[in-house]
Design an enzyme around this catalytic site. Sequence first.
Site, short mmCIF file in Angstrom:
data_model
loop_
_atom_site.label_atom_id
_atom_site.label_comp_id
_atom_site.label_asym_id
_atom_site.label_seq_id
_atom_site.Cartn_x
_atom_site.Cartn_y
_atom_site.Cartn_z
N GLN A 1 10.12 4.93 -5.44
CA GLN A 1 9.19 4.10 -4.66
C GLN A 1 8.80 2.83 -5.41
O GLN A 1 8.50 1.81 -4.79
CB GLN A 1 7.91 4.89 -4.31
CG GLN A 1 8.11 5.97 -3.27
CD GLN A 1 8.33 7.32 -3.92
OE1 GLN A 1 8.92 7.43 -4.99
NE2 GLN A 1 7.87 8.37 -3.27
N ASP B 1 -3.25 10.45 -4.02
CA ASP B 1 -3.06 11.18 -2.76
C ASP B 1 -4.24 12.09 -2.45
O ASP B 1 -4.49 12.43 -1.29
CB ASP B 1 -1.77 12.00 -2.81
CG ASP B 1 -0.60 11.05 -2.74
OD1 ASP B 1 -0.25 10.47 -3.78
OD2 ASP B 1 -0.08 10.84 -1.63
O1 MRU Z 1 5.38 10.62 -1.81
P1 MRU Z 1 4.72 9.33 -1.46
O2 MRU Z 1 5.62 8.15 -1.57
O3 MRU Z 1 3.99 9.40 -0.14
O4 MRU Z 1 3.61 9.16 -2.60
C1 MRU Z 1 2.77 8.05 -2.58
C2 MRU Z 1 1.83 7.99 -3.72
O5 MRU Z 1 1.85 8.82 -4.60
C3 MRU Z 1 0.82 6.90 -3.70
O6 MRU Z 1 0.44 6.54 -5.00
C4 MRU Z 1 -0.44 7.37 -2.97
O7 MRU Z 1 -0.12 7.96 -1.75
C5 MRU Z 1 -1.39 6.26 -2.74
S1 MRU Z 1 -0.82 5.11 -1.52
C6 MRU Z 1 -2.04 3.94 -1.32
#
Ligand code: MRU
Length: 357
Positions: free
Chosen positions: A200, A241
Site C-alpha cells: 500500500q 485501524d
Molecule cells: O489493509 P488496509 O490497506 O485496509 O490497511 C490500512 C491501514 O492499515 C491504514 O493505516 C488504516 O486503515 C488507516 S487509513 C486512514
Amino acid sequence: MFEQPLLTIEIPLIGEDVRILDQTLLPHRIEHVMLRDVSDVAEAIATMRVRGAPLIGATAACGMALAARTDASDTALHSAADQLRATRPTAVNLNWALQRCVDRLTALPEGERVEAAYAEALAIARIDAAANQLIGEYGLTLIHAMAEHRGGDPVRVLTHCNAGWLATTYLGTATAPIYLAHKLNIPIHVYVDETRPRNQGAALTAWELNQQGIACEVIADNAGGLLMQRGEVDMVITGADRVASNGDVCNKIGTYLKSLAARESDVPFCVAVPTSTIDPGMPDGTSIPIEERDPLEVLTATGIDDDGGVRTVRTAAEGVAARNPAFDITPAALVTTLITERGLIKPEHAGDVAASE
Ligand code: MRU
C-alpha cells in the site's frame, strides 16, 4: 483547499448506485467500479477494492443504503449489516458505521428508511471529511514545530501503509498534516514504507504524494530502522485501524517494529485517527481481532510488466508455506501522540475521547 485528483468513493444521491475507485489496480490502472447491491459492497471491501479504516466505514454505510433500497425491513437491514461486518474484522470504523446505520434506520418507519439510509451514508462521509481537516490542522502544529527546529531544511516524516486520501473521504489521516504543511510551503520529505505484502505504501501512498508534488521516497520495509538510527527521520506518522481505550494502536503489519525503532532513536511516533477509530469497548490491544489474509499475498508480488500488463508473480518456491497477519499492535507506551479531530491527545486518554462521542 486540498485538490484531490480523483474521488475514492462517490457518495450516491438517493436511489443511486455507488461508484468507487478500484484500489487493487492502482497505481497502474485507474478504473471505477459500480456497486449495485450489498453483495457488491461486501465483495469490494473483502477484496480491498476499497480499503483503509474510514473508507471501509463510509463504503459500508453506502452498502446499507443499497440494502434498504432493495428491502428496508428490520430483518433485511440486520442481515445486510451482518454480511458487511463479516468482510474485514480489524478496522472498527466498519462496526461504528454499521451500528450508526442500523440504530438510525430501525428507529424509523419502513417507508422513511431508504431516504434516511442515503442521508446517513452522506453524514458518515462528511463526518470523516471534517475529521480529516481537523486532524490535518492539529497535526500541522507538530510539523510546524519540527520545521522551526529544522531551520529551513525539510521535515522528514516516515509513514507506513496508506492512510491517505485513498483511505478516507477527503485528506486522509496520516497524510492530512503533510498535505496542509505542503500547502503552506513548509519543506517536507516523506519516507514511504513499501508495506509488504500488499504494498500500500509503494502503490498508493507514494502515488498520492507524487500527484501532490510532495517529495517522497519509497523505502523497503526494513530500511526505516537504519534511517531513524542515523537521525534521518524527524517524526513517524501512521494511521490506525483500531485504537483501544488504553491507547494501544492496531495498524498495518510492521507498524509495531517501526514504533520500537522510533523509541530506540527518540523519534516521535504519532498516530493520526478520527475518534471513530477508537473502540471504547476494547480495554487494550490484546483482544483486537487481527485479520489473517491469504498466504499467497506473501508468496507473490504484483506489478506492471514492460508491456503494460498487470501481473502477479511468485517470489517463493512452489510448495513453500506462509503466514499473513495483516495488522499488529503497537503498545500505548510506544505512541507519543494521537492526532485526532478533537486535538492532540496522549494515548492513555484515548478512551475518554471516544466515550465523549
Ligand atoms: O489493509 P488496509 O490497506 O485496509 O490497511 C490500512 C491501514 O492499515 C491504514 O493505516 C488504516 O486503515 C488507516 S487509513 C486512514
